[in-house]
Design an enzyme around this catalytic site. Structure first.
Site, PDB file in Angstrom:
ATOM      1  N   LYS A 230       0.799  -1.224   0.000  1.00 34.21           N
ATOM      2  CA  LYS A 230       0.000   0.000   0.000  1.00 34.21           C
ATOM      3  C   LYS A 230       0.835   1.279   0.000  1.00 34.21           C
ATOM      4  CE  LYS A 230      -4.422  -1.365   0.380  1.00 34.21           C
ATOM      5  NZ  LYS A 230      -5.564  -0.848  -0.400  1.00 34.21           N
TER       6      LYS A 230
ATOM      7  N   ASP B 263      -8.595  -0.704   6.495  1.00 37.63           N
ATOM      8  CA  ASP B 263      -8.691  -2.034   7.086  1.00 37.63           C
ATOM      9  C   ASP B 263      -7.330  -2.492   7.598  1.00 37.63           C
ATOM     10  OD1 ASP B 263     -11.385  -2.847   6.968  1.00 37.63           O
ATOM     11  OD2 ASP B 263     -11.229  -3.139   4.807  1.00 37.63           O
TER      12      ASP B 263
END
Length: 378
Positions: A76, A113
């Site tokens: 990410k 998340d």
């Protein structure tokens, strides 16, 4: 072997034969140079696993191992770092956009998340920014603690991911704040678009690494885990923007309890689903990104949903072969197993255009440090 046991439920599967003819514009070419200039950058490994190729009945299988990426245990940071770079450059040029405050005094806000929020917090800390991260229920406490360790303000939400996004969006209305979210909707497209651009580096590395393994024509199948679909958008963009050459099949993999993309593809329009608990916390999303949806609808060849048990067995198998993979990362092996083996496999293999000579690439997007999990034996 116990890790090859088929899932007991009917396979949630959708094939879309026209996807390989869909085309889109490529990602910017300067993203890779930006990442290459960052301290500690090196391409993550592309590991060949002959044993998995034998299990799947294909020629070669490679796993893109994102368990260590720029100091973090997931991919990410590629998107977060590029988007924050673009945001800070814009605010340095036009500081009035942040309430006439210098870019060193912004608060970067995100819902997560797990991995995206940690990436935003990590990048913010390195660049002297503040970060506030909203975390929904179901995220492992160690993942939450890792975000806090990046000096971010962490706000835990009792509801699901979509509710955390809503809270983050509302918080970003405050002065001197910027929402750095990896899902897009009408009116909020530029920053999630930059995040998607950042993921292009991963795909460019795969091209180079496959060539080094004498795979010059590219893969025949790429399997990508899907939450809201931003990484899948980047993968579709990469492989569907080529003017010529063989187009690989692209397979999305989701948790059975949060298969919003599969459901949306089946209906032909983006819809929200009610999510349940899943160990694949980073994929526990109920609504596809509005920015990603046209690419997912146009460019995905197939979608499959897998159970937690499927994913954990796949993670255990990867661990036995030396690859650290959390449940989200291992979902691609679980989904590819479901597609290429078991009852109905010949029809699914034909839909994907695969045979014994095919080359498969699995994106393992996180290591076990990102999302700790028990083994299948437990």
């Amino acid at each position: 072997m116990s890790d090859n046991r088929p899932s007991p439920h009917p396979l949630p599967w959708l094939a879309r034969p026209a996807a390989r003819t869909w085309r889109c514009a490529p990602a910017p070419t300067d993203v890779r140079a930006f990442h290459a200039a960052l301290p500690g950058y090196s391409p993550t490994p592309l590991v060949e696993l002959p044993a998995i190729a034998d299990e799947l009945g294909v020629s070669r299988v490679f796993v893109k191992d994102e368990s260590r990426r720029l100091g973090l245990p997931a991919f990410k940071v590629l998107g977060a770092s590029w988007a924050i770079h673009r945001v800070l450059a814009e605010h340095a040029e036009h500081p009035g956009n942040a309430g006439d405050e210098a870019p060193g005094h912004l608060t970067l806000i995100a819902a997560t998340d797990g991995n995206h929020g940690r990436a935003v917090a990590h990048t913010a800390r390195l660049l002297g920014q503040r970060a506030r991260i909203f975390v929904p229920r179901g995220v492992h406490p160690r993942a939450v603690a890792a975000i806090a360790a990046e000096q971010a303000q962490v706000t835990e939400i009792a509801g699901p991911y979509d509710e955390a996004v809503r809270h983050a969006t509302e918080a970003a209305d405050a002065p001197h704040t910027v929402l750095i979210q990896d899902t897009g909707w009408q009116g909020y497209e530029r920053i999630p678009g930059w995040i998607v651009e950042g993921y292009a580096t991963l795909c460019a590395e795969i091209d180079e690494q496959l060539a080094a393994h004498a795979v010059t024509s590219g893969p025949d199948l790429v399997a990508v885990p899907v939450g809201v679909g931003s990484l899948a958008q980047a993968v579709v963009t990469h492989y569907r923007s080529r003017p010529s050459g063989r187009a690989p099949a692209l397979l999305s993999v989701e948790p059975a309890n949060a298969a919003c993309v599969l459901r949306s593809l089946a209906l032909g329009e983006p819809v929200s689903v009610t999510t349940g608990h899943t160990l694949m916390a980073g994929l526990n999303c109920g609504t596809p990104s509005g920015l990603a949806w046209p690419h997912l609808h146009g460019g995905l060849d197939a979608a499959v949903a897998v159970t937690d048990a499927d994913s954990i067995r796949a993670a255990d198998r990867l661990a036995a072969l030396g690859i650290s993979s959390g449940p989200c990362g291992a979902a691609t092996l679980a989904g590819t197993r479901a597609a290429l083996t078991g009852t109905g496999r010949e029809e699914r293999r034909t839909a994907l255009g695969l045979d014994a000579n095919s080359v498969v690439v699995l994106l393992s997007t996180e290591g076990t440090d990102a999302n700790p999990h028990a083994t299948a034996a437990h």
